[in-house]
Motif scaffolding. Structure first.
Motif, short mmCIF file in Angstrom:
data_model
loop_
_atom_site.label_atom_id
_atom_site.label_comp_id
_atom_site.label_asym_id
_atom_site.label_seq_id
_atom_site.Cartn_x
_atom_site.Cartn_y
_atom_site.Cartn_z
N ALA A 145 0.83 -1.21 0.00
CA ALA A 145 0.00 0.00 0.00
C ALA A 145 0.86 1.25 0.00
O ALA A 145 0.57 2.22 -0.71
N ALA A 146 1.93 1.24 0.78
CA ALA A 146 2.84 2.38 0.80
C ALA A 146 3.52 2.56 -0.55
O ALA A 146 3.64 3.69 -1.05
N ALA A 147 3.92 1.46 -1.16
CA ALA A 147 4.66 1.54 -2.42
C ALA A 147 3.80 2.06 -3.56
O ALA A 147 4.32 2.74 -4.47
N VAL A 148 2.50 1.77 -3.54
CA VAL A 148 1.65 2.20 -4.65
C VAL A 148 0.93 3.52 -4.37
O VAL A 148 0.12 3.97 -5.18
N GLY A 149 1.22 4.16 -3.24
CA GLY A 149 0.74 5.52 -3.02
C GLY A 149 -0.54 5.68 -2.24
O GLY A 149 -1.22 6.71 -2.38
N ALA A 150 -0.90 4.73 -1.40
CA ALA A 150 -2.11 4.88 -0.58
C ALA A 150 -1.98 6.10 0.33
O ALA A 150 -0.88 6.41 0.82
N THR A 151 -3.09 6.79 0.55
CA THR A 151 -3.07 7.95 1.44
C THR A 151 -3.23 7.55 2.90
O THR A 151 -3.12 8.38 3.79
N GLY A 152 -3.51 6.27 3.13
CA GLY A 152 -3.63 5.76 4.49
C GLY A 152 -3.78 4.25 4.45
O GLY A 152 -4.11 3.67 3.41
N ILE A 153 -3.50 3.61 5.59
CA ILE A 153 -3.78 2.18 5.74
C ILE A 153 -4.61 1.99 6.99
O ILE A 153 -4.53 2.77 7.94
#
Length: 269
Positions: free
Chosen positions: A60-68
């Motif tokens: 999720a971090a690598a593909v640009g999520a604004t939050g998890i």
């Protein structure tokens, strides 16, 4: 407030029924489709396996999520605040630059650790902690969270759609829920009325949303039935649910559609 983002791979999206690769593919597609359209795309990365949850957090971090977001493990359950935070911290640390949200949904996880207790000192252990998706009817717990943590400026997103107006009244910042997939416009109008404030009008919208949900709940209303409603409202086939869930019956679809069409909303008077 309005619909400005979404949570991917959550309950309605059957995230926990998907394998890791499928969850990654969905996250990537939503981030692609939401680019320049949505302010927030939060990816739910919770899993029973800590290693899988960490893998999904890194992705999720690598593909640009604004939050998890992460829900509590629900087979071997944490029994106290410290055990739960230890699990959440191990996941959050794999995405150290991404805002982190706890997904509190005790009706499904049976983890009933109060959020008020959980929040005490949480940023010391999870520096990226930013808030809670609060999917429980315990408004006392939510109110205490909001009252005690104003200086932290955490975000509280409410997840029991038929009680959203009550949550807004005690300070919830917004909502994440399945109802907004097919009654998003009506709920936006409720939010606008609440902001004016025109509480009488806001109550009308909340009561009518509740009237529909009360009706379908008596018929048996879960993820499969929600997908059926989303399909006939949007015209976009949502596909079947995954076992052990089964398709909504034709009887349910006929009755739910008739009920929704019978409701006279304030904006249509």
């Amino acid at each position: 407030m309005s619909i400005c983002g979404l949570l991917v791979n959550g309950t309605t999206g059957e995230g926990l029924s998907l394998n890791v690769q499928e969850r990654k593919q969905l996250a990537e597609e939503w981030l692609c489709q939401g680019k320049d359209k949505l302010d927030h795309v939060i990816i739910h990365v919770g899993a029973l396996s800590l290693a899988e949850s960490q893998e999904l957090a890194r992705h999720a971090a690598a593909v640009g999520a604004t939050g998890i977001a992460v829900l509590a493990p629900f087979f071997f359950k944490p029994t106290n605040k410290d055990e739960l935070i230890a699990f959440l911290q191990k996941v959050a640390s794999e995405a150290p630059a991404v805002p982190f949200y706890y997904y509190h949904i005790p009706p499904l996880t049976a983890v009933k650790i109060r959020v008020e207790e959980l929040l005490d000192g949480i940023t010391e252990q999870i520096p990226t902690f930013r808030g809670v998706k609060f999917s429980d009817t315990d408004l006392l717990d939510l109110a205490q969270c909001i009252n005690k943590n104003e200086r932290e400026q955490f975000t509280f997103l409410y997840g029991v759609d038929e009680q959203l107006l009550s949550a807004l009244a005690i300070g919830a910042d917004g909502a994440v829920g399945s109802t907004y997939n097919y009654l998003g416009q009506k709920n936006n109008l409720m939010l606008q009325a609440f902001a004016k404030p025109d509480l009488a009008l806001a109550r009308k919208y909340q009561f009518l949303t509740g009237e529909f949900l009360n009706f379908v709940t008596k018929l048996g209303f879960g993820v499969a039935q929600t997908k059926a409603v989303m399909t006939f409202v949007s015209g976009i086939p949502m596909g079947p649910p995954r076992l052990p869930l089964v398709d909504a019956s034709e009887e349910f679809i006929i009755k739910a559609k008739a009920k929704l069409e019978s409701i006279v909303w304030p904006d249509s008077d």
